[in-house]
Write an enzyme that holds these catalytic residues in place. Structure first.
Site, PDB file in Angstrom:
ATOM      1  N   HIS A 188     -75.681  57.819 -46.700  1.00  0.00           N
ATOM      2  CA  HIS A 188     -75.025  58.461 -45.514  1.00  0.00           C
ATOM      3  C   HIS A 188     -74.842  59.841 -45.500  1.00  0.00           C
ATOM      4  O   HIS A 188     -73.532  60.236 -45.214  1.00  0.00           O
ATOM      5  CB  HIS A 188     -73.742  57.739 -45.339  1.00  0.00           C
ATOM      6  CG  HIS A 188     -73.911  56.198 -44.689  1.00  0.00           C
ATOM      7  ND1 HIS A 188     -72.882  55.269 -44.955  1.00  0.00           N
ATOM      8  CD2 HIS A 188     -74.765  55.405 -44.200  1.00  0.00           C
ATOM      9  CE1 HIS A 188     -73.070  54.115 -44.433  1.00  0.00           C
ATOM     10  NE2 HIS A 188     -74.315  54.215 -43.904  1.00  0.00           N
ATOM     11  N   HIS A 199     -80.811  44.915 -38.840  1.00  0.00           N
ATOM     12  CA  HIS A 199     -80.030  46.167 -38.471  1.00  0.00           C
ATOM     13  C   HIS A 199     -80.711  47.192 -38.412  1.00  0.00           C
ATOM     14  O   HIS A 199     -81.671  47.463 -39.314  1.00  0.00           O
ATOM     15  CB  HIS A 199     -79.124  46.139 -39.659  1.00  0.00           C
ATOM     16  CG  HIS A 199     -78.284  47.374 -40.126  1.00  0.00           C
ATOM     17  ND1 HIS A 199     -77.521  48.068 -38.972  1.00  0.00           N
ATOM     18  CD2 HIS A 199     -77.820  48.092 -41.281  1.00  0.00           C
ATOM     19  CE1 HIS A 199     -76.703  49.024 -39.364  1.00  0.00           C
ATOM     20  NE2 HIS A 199     -76.971  48.869 -40.639  1.00  0.00           N
ATOM     21  N   GLU A 223     -80.225  50.650 -38.978  1.00  0.00           N
ATOM     22  CA  GLU A 223     -79.958  51.761 -39.661  1.00  0.00           C
ATOM     23  C   GLU A 223     -81.237  52.184 -40.443  1.00  0.00           C
ATOM     24  O   GLU A 223     -81.858  51.349 -41.044  1.00  0.00           O
ATOM     25  CB  GLU A 223     -78.572  51.477 -40.345  1.00  0.00           C
ATOM     26  CG  GLU A 223     -78.197  52.957 -40.956  1.00  0.00           C
ATOM     27  CD  GLU A 223     -76.712  52.952 -41.414  1.00  0.00           C
ATOM     28  OE1 GLU A 223     -76.207  51.818 -41.669  1.00  0.00           O
ATOM     29  OE2 GLU A 223     -76.015  54.188 -41.649  1.00  0.00           O
ATOM     30  N   ASP A 238     -82.035  53.250 -43.321  1.00  0.00           N
ATOM     31  CA  ASP A 238     -82.296  52.782 -44.816  1.00  0.00           C
ATOM     32  C   ASP A 238     -83.308  51.404 -44.637  1.00  0.00           C
ATOM     33  O   ASP A 238     -83.704  51.198 -45.848  1.00  0.00           O
ATOM     34  CB  ASP A 238     -81.162  52.715 -45.673  1.00  0.00           C
ATOM     35  CG  ASP A 238     -79.950  52.012 -44.696  1.00  0.00           C
ATOM     36  OD1 ASP A 238     -79.826  51.901 -43.703  1.00  0.00           O
ATOM     37  OD2 ASP A 238     -79.368  51.212 -45.780  1.00  0.00           O
ATOM     38  N   HIS A 251     -72.207  46.147 -40.691  1.00  0.00           N
ATOM     39  CA  HIS A 251     -71.112  46.868 -40.263  1.00  0.00           C
ATOM     40  C   HIS A 251     -71.448  47.593 -39.086  1.00  0.00           C
ATOM     41  O   HIS A 251     -70.673  48.821 -38.696  1.00  0.00           O
ATOM     42  CB  HIS A 251     -70.918  47.935 -41.267  1.00  0.00           C
ATOM     43  CG  HIS A 251     -72.017  48.866 -41.658  1.00  0.00           C
ATOM     44  ND1 HIS A 251     -71.795  50.185 -41.711  1.00  0.00           N
ATOM     45  CD2 HIS A 251     -73.253  48.707 -41.963  1.00  0.00           C
ATOM     46  CE1 HIS A 251     -72.861  50.846 -41.991  1.00  0.00           C
ATOM     47  NE2 HIS A 251     -73.949  49.669 -41.915  1.00  0.00           N
ATOM     48  N   ASP A 286     -76.502  44.427 -45.098  1.00  0.00           N
ATOM     49  CA  ASP A 286     -75.672  44.841 -45.635  1.00  0.00           C
ATOM     50  C   ASP A 286     -74.732  44.216 -46.385  1.00  0.00           C
ATOM     51  O   ASP A 286     -74.269  44.546 -47.361  1.00  0.00           O
ATOM     52  CB  ASP A 286     -74.935  46.224 -44.964  1.00  0.00           C
ATOM     53  CG  ASP A 286     -75.931  47.233 -44.668  1.00  0.00           C
ATOM     54  OD1 ASP A 286     -76.820  47.538 -45.477  1.00  0.00           O
ATOM     55  OD2 ASP A 286     -75.925  47.910 -43.545  1.00  0.00           O
ATOM     56  N   TYR A 334     -68.463  49.429 -52.634  1.00  0.00           N
ATOM     57  CA  TYR A 334     -69.240  49.114 -51.329  1.00  0.00           C
ATOM     58  C   TYR A 334     -68.334  48.699 -50.245  1.00  0.00           C
ATOM     59  O   TYR A 334     -68.374  49.068 -49.036  1.00  0.00           O
ATOM     60  CB  TYR A 334     -70.338  48.225 -51.621  1.00  0.00           C
ATOM     61  CG  TYR A 334     -71.637  48.170 -50.525  1.00  0.00           C
ATOM     62  CD1 TYR A 334     -72.731  48.951 -50.498  1.00  0.00           C
ATOM     63  CD2 TYR A 334     -71.359  47.254 -49.276  1.00  0.00           C
ATOM     64  CE1 TYR A 334     -73.653  48.829 -49.505  1.00  0.00           C
ATOM     65  CE2 TYR A 334     -72.313  47.042 -48.651  1.00  0.00           C
ATOM     66  CZ  TYR A 334     -73.553  47.847 -48.459  1.00  0.00           C
ATOM     67  OH  TYR A 334     -74.463  47.716 -47.606  1.00  0.00           O
ATOM     68  N   HIS A 371     -79.203  45.565 -49.899  1.00  0.00           N
ATOM     69  CA  HIS A 371     -79.147  46.414 -51.021  1.00  0.00           C
ATOM     70  C   HIS A 371     -78.574  45.841 -52.377  1.00  0.00           C
ATOM     71  O   HIS A 371     -77.861  44.787 -52.167  1.00  0.00           O
ATOM     72  CB  HIS A 371     -77.930  47.577 -50.592  1.00  0.00           C
ATOM     73  CG  HIS A 371     -78.188  48.201 -49.396  1.00  0.00           C
ATOM     74  ND1 HIS A 371     -79.106  49.413 -49.488  1.00  0.00           N
ATOM     75  CD2 HIS A 371     -77.702  48.448 -48.364  1.00  0.00           C
ATOM     76  CE1 HIS A 371     -79.190  49.996 -48.337  1.00  0.00           C
ATOM     77  NE2 HIS A 371     -78.109  49.339 -47.665  1.00  0.00           N
TER      78      HIS A 371
END
Ligand code: FEO
Length: 395
Positions: free
Chosen positions: A23, A79, A81, A83, A145, A164, A192, A225
């Site tokens: 991030h 998701h 994002e 990554d 999230h 996540d 996390y 992850h």
């Protein structure tokens, strides 16, 4: 290289041992991370999530060793994002018409990132993708999230792909929770949760209870992850339910920054007072300018009370404390008490600023805090100890 989880499901992600920041610079990843992607092969074949862009070509190259890309019938992006979606542009160069299953918000985030009009198929909770002998069922999980987040569940194999949620920034070649160091694993899982999921705790509880009420058998939880939870996968669900419920231990954290050591001496006297009142409480002192900010957040997450201190500088507070308070404000901790302290030589505004910030963070502020003029002498240090004893008595 892919790693088979079952006869139908293969891990095709990337373990990133080099990652030290995530991030941007907001999250420290001393133990690296992984971007988990999964290939399900049945009558139809589906790829679930991809990896971060720096590894896009490597990802696609390795995926081609597992499957002819043209045989991928569906892509699921849980998701958007980067990554997890970063390798999509490279993958879609090879298979541009393959449908991408995601939530309506997923379409927004993927279009926003890549400006491509791919073949999106939006799904809602309860929608399913028939793969042959198995079926992939989608569960929207907004704000866990991001607004676009969803989970999916593979029937027959009893695998829950949680993106996540339940993840950890933890690089390992071992893949599974039962073959890694448990203390390391839980340290990273807790960090996390504390740093990413805390603001969404009410939604965590609600979503977990919603999923549990379905009574689905779960043999593995596969996050995006870190390790896969195959040994008693319910253990991380129970941990999340505990962490989501205003979690705290018998711990008090003292976080401060100091210019010439006066505020540090106050912190140490506060700690001595707390310990003299309650020998069982764990007290941790952390200099905000020297300690890892995410580790500090994790310790605050574990605490029942927090004392925050800073010298006064330019009628304000030291920047390390200011930055940390901003992080804390966004995380919306609940059920914790807090107070301010700090030394000063002239005007002495720091304690007032911190007290106001602590209230804004949602802490139960104990009082107006404690100040010391110049370098605290024995009398001032005794006052700090007495203050610490009072903090130890707070329930
Ligand atoms: Fe791992 Fe929200 O991305």
């Amino acid at each position: 290289m892919g790693k088979a989880l079952t006869s139908k499901v293969t891990w095709v992600g990337k373990v990133d041992w080099e990652l030290k920041r995530f991030h941007g610079d907001e999250y420290s990843t001393q133990k690296g991370s992984s971007y988990n992607s999964y290939l399900v092969r049945d009558g139809k074949n589906v790829l679930i999530d991809t990896v971060w862009k720096p590894y896009d070509k490597e990802f696609v190259h390795n995926l081609q060793k597992e499957i002819d890309l043209k045989e991928i019938d569906f892509i699921v992006i849980n998701h958007g994002e980067v990554d997890h979606s970063g390798a999509l542009p490279e993958l879609m160069r090879h298979i541009p018409d393959t449908p991408i299953y995601c939530t309506a918000n997923g379409v927004k985030s993927l279009k926003g990132h890549y400006h491509q009009d791919w073949n999106f198929v939006t799904v809602k909770t309860g929608d399913a993708l028939e793969l042959g002998s198995t079926k992939l069922i989608f569960v929207e999980a907004p704000m866990l999230h991001w607004p676009d987040t969803m989970f999916c569940y593979l029937t027959g194999e009893n695998i829950f792909f949680s993106n996540d949620a339940f993840g950890q920034h933890y690089a390992t070649e071992s893949l599974y929770n039962d073959v890694v160091d448990t203390a390391e694993l839980y340290g990273e899982a807790l960090k996390y949760y504390a740093n990413i999921l805390t603001p969404f705790s009410p939604l965590v509880t609600k979503k977990i209870n919603e999923v549990l009420s379905l009574g689905l058998p779960v043999d593995m939880i596969c996050p995006s992850h870190g390790v896969i939870w195959r040994d008693e996968p319910g253990q991380i669900i129970q941990a999340y339910l505990k962490w989501a419920a205003s979690y705290q231990e018998n711990q008090i954290s003292i976080v401060y920054d100091t210019m010439w050591g006066a505020t540090r001496r106050m912190a140490e006297a506060l700690a001595a007072g707390i310990r003299s009142q309650d020998a069982d409480v764990t007290v941790k002192l952390m200099n905000a300018a020297k300690e890892d900010k995410n580790d500090i957040i994790t310790e605050i997450f574990r605490s029942k009370s927090v004392l925050v201190g800073s010298s006064t500088i330019n009628r304000g507070i030291l920047h390390s404390v200011g930055g940390l308070l901003e992080m804390i404000r966004g995380l919306k901790f609940t059920g914790k008490s807090a107070a301010a302290f700090g030394s000063y030589g002239w005007s002495g505004e720091s304690v007032g600023h911190i007290t106001a910030a602590l209230a804004d963070c949602g802490f139960r502020v104990l009082d107006e805090g404690i100040k010391a003029l110049w370098m605290p002498d024995d009398a001032a240090l005794s006052q700090c100890e007495a203050y610490g004893r009072g903090v130890a008595e707070v329930r």
